[in-house]
Design an enzyme around this catalytic site. Sequence first.
Site, PDB file in Angstrom:
ATOM      1  CB  ALA A  24      50.259  49.704  53.124  1.00  0.00           C
TER       2      ALA A  24
ATOM      3  CD  GLU B  28      56.612  50.802  52.811  1.00  0.00           C
ATOM      4  OE1 GLU B  28      57.570  50.226  52.363  1.00  0.00           O
ATOM      5  OE2 GLU B  28      55.554  51.235  52.031  1.00  0.00           O
TER       6      GLU B  28
ATOM      7  CE  LYS C 172      53.901  49.234  36.682  1.00  0.00           C
ATOM      8  NZ  LYS C 172      52.944  48.928  37.825  1.00  0.00           N
TER       9      LYS C 172
ATOM     10  CD  GLU D 153      47.650  46.419  41.516  1.00  0.00           C
ATOM     11  OE1 GLU D 153      48.787  46.176  41.020  1.00  0.00           O
ATOM     12  OE2 GLU D 153      47.758  47.859  42.031  1.00  0.00           O
TER      13      GLU D 153
END
Length: 239
Positions: free
Chosen positions: A187, A190, A89, A175
């Site tokens: 979600a 998906e 990332k 988070e």
Amino acid sequence: MEEHESTQLTLSQLQVHVKDLQQWQGNSNEDFAKLVNEFEALPALYRHALNDLQNKIDVIKTEWQSRDGFSPIEHVKCRIKEPKSILQKMERKGYGFSLENMEQYIHDIAGMRIVCAFVKDIYRLVDHLSTREDIRVLEIKDYIAHPKPNGYQSLHLIVGIPLVLLEGTRWIKAEIQLRTLAMDFWASMEHILYYKFDKQLPSHVADELKEAARAADELDQKMLRLRREILELSEGESP
Ligand code: GTP
Ligand code: MG
């Protein structure tokens, strides 16, 4: 979110994953070994902070349960990002590799997902979390009020959790994704459908996916209406 236990990262693995080794060339082997040592110690810190956060949520659940007879929190999932994904990332976002950059820019090393029954409960929970001294709400992204273009809905918080260490208190970031069951269903589907699909979606597929997100939203609204009606009925019954 799958559960990942902390993974030990060897020096050579770290070298493989970090493209930007240039900046270390001036460093002595000793400095580099120290950096790797600190990097390897991090997952444990994030794990402890996440455990603390999980305990706080458990307490809220218990209190809600005993006060109202049910808890609006359906389930909670936690995960620690693997070192390899953290490095990927940082590379993807163009940050040079340093522990400072990692702490400053990678907010989801410790991740929690809280799935609630009703949309309203998500906001109740966020309001409560915002008042606590043992949690710092650093950022709120409300994809419920403002869904993403693809239809994605959730409320994301970046929080700081105090971890008391020998050296003093360190605020560790985590988070928190808050969703209803319907949002979580959408979600997850998906993610299963398009995970690693990096091409542009055909427009009718994207449209139908957005339509499915709207259907999930309608379901949430309908459930809220039903709850309100049932609450009114039960209040009418009481003497
Ligand atoms: P990241 O680089 O993914 O961290 O994006 P960001 O820093 O802009 O954060 P954002 O709050 O938008 O998204 C963080 C996380 O939310 C992701 O890692 C996913 O777990 C989840 N998420 C965001 N958008 C979507 C989406 O369109 N579909 C699904 N299934 N999950 C999403
Ligand atoms: Mg993120």
